[in-house]
Design a protein around this motif. Structure first.
Motif, short mmCIF file in Angstrom:
data_model
loop_
_atom_site.label_atom_id
_atom_site.label_comp_id
_atom_site.label_asym_id
_atom_site.label_seq_id
_atom_site.Cartn_x
_atom_site.Cartn_y
_atom_site.Cartn_z
N UNK A 48 -8.65 4.61 35.65
CA UNK A 48 -8.70 3.42 34.18
C UNK A 48 -7.98 2.12 34.38
N UNK A 49 -8.26 0.96 34.10
CA UNK A 49 -7.58 -0.06 34.06
C UNK A 49 -6.87 -0.01 32.73
N UNK A 73 -18.98 5.71 37.75
CA UNK A 73 -18.55 4.87 36.28
C UNK A 73 -18.54 6.01 34.70
N UNK A 74 -17.33 5.88 34.48
CA UNK A 74 -17.36 6.26 32.96
C UNK A 74 -17.44 5.11 31.84
N UNK A 75 -17.32 4.07 32.51
CA UNK A 75 -16.82 3.01 31.04
C UNK A 75 -16.15 1.92 31.58
N UNK A 85 -24.28 -5.72 52.09
CA UNK A 85 -25.26 -5.81 50.34
C UNK A 85 -24.68 -6.74 49.29
N UNK A 86 -24.04 -7.95 49.83
CA UNK A 86 -23.92 -8.82 48.73
C UNK A 86 -22.33 -7.87 47.38
N UNK A 87 -22.84 -8.97 46.37
CA UNK A 87 -22.33 -8.69 45.10
C UNK A 87 -23.08 -7.14 44.48
N UNK A 88 -22.31 -6.67 44.28
CA UNK A 88 -22.47 -5.36 43.34
C UNK A 88 -22.08 -4.67 41.58
N UNK A 89 -22.59 -5.01 40.84
CA UNK A 89 -22.41 -5.09 39.50
C UNK A 89 -22.33 -3.44 39.10
N UNK A 90 -21.50 -2.77 38.87
CA UNK A 90 -21.52 -1.36 38.70
C UNK A 90 -21.37 -1.15 37.17
N UNK A 91 -21.97 -0.52 36.23
CA UNK A 91 -21.70 -0.23 34.46
C UNK A 91 -21.89 1.37 34.36
N UNK A 92 -21.07 1.40 33.36
CA UNK A 92 -20.96 2.96 32.83
C UNK A 92 -22.52 3.47 33.00
N UNK A 110 -14.03 -5.29 33.77
CA UNK A 110 -13.51 -4.98 32.09
C UNK A 110 -12.61 -4.09 32.26
N UNK A 111 -11.49 -4.92 30.72
CA UNK A 111 -10.18 -3.54 30.63
C UNK A 111 -10.44 -2.47 29.90
#
Length: 139
Positions: A48-49, A73-75, A85-92, A110-111
Motif C-alpha cells: 500500500x501507498x 488491486x484492492x484499492x 502492451x503499452x500503458x495499462x491503468x489498473x483499478x480496484x 493514487x495515494x
C-alpha cells in the motif's frame, strides 16, 4: 521449487499485521506468511501507498526475475507501461498476470493504491533495464 510436503500451514492474523519498508520507497509491505510457509517458493503480500512523494528506481524500466507474478488491486489505481502492451491503468478489482521477464515501469499511482501480490520465487530480483525500442499506443 521445494517439495510441497515441506510446506507449513500458516495463519497470518490481521490484528498482528506488521507493515515494513520494501522494494518501493513510496509503499509499505505486509508479508502474509506464505514465504515462510512455502519455504521461499512463493511470497504473498499486501502493498500500500505510504503517502511519500519520492520518485524511485521502479519508475524506471525494470524486470523482475520470477516465474509467476499476480497483482490484484484492492484499492485505488496505478498506471504502468509494459513492453509490447503499452500503458495499462489498473483499478480496484482488476487483476494482472504479469508475465515473467516483462519490462515495465510505473507512470503514476493514487495515494490510496493497495494491491495483493503473489510472486514465485519469494526471493526474486529486480533489475533496471533499457527502455524497449517500440511501444504501442496508450490505452
Amino acid at each position: 521449487m521445494s517439495n510441497t510436503k515441506d510446506w507449513a500451514f500458516s495463519h497470518d492474523l490481521a490484528t498482528a499485521a506488521k507493515w515494513t519498508p520494501g522494494l518501493r520507497e513510496i509503499f509499505e509491505y505486509r508479508d502474509l506468511g506464505i514465504k515462510d510457509g512455502t519455504k521461499g517458493d512463493y511470497v504473498a503480500h499486501l502493498i500500500r501507498h505510504n503517502g511519500k512523494k519520492t520518485k524511485d528506481e521502479v519508475q524506471q524500466w525494470h524486470v523482475h526475475d520470477c516465474t509467476f507474478q499476480l497483482v490484484y488491486v484492492l484499492n485505488g489505481w496505478a498506471t504502468f507501461e509494459y513492453a509490447g502492451q503499452g500503458q495499462k491503468t489498473i483499478r480496484k478489482g482488476d487483476c494482472i498476470n504479469q508475465i515473467p521477464g516483462i519490462a515495465h515501469r510505473e507512470i503514476a499511482c493514487s495515494e490510496d493504491f493497495e494491491v495483493f501480490e503473489i510472486v514465485a520465487p519469494a526471493n526474486f530480483k529486480t533489475r533496471i533495464v533499457d527502455a524497449p525500442q517500440q511501444q504501442q499506443a496508450a490505452e
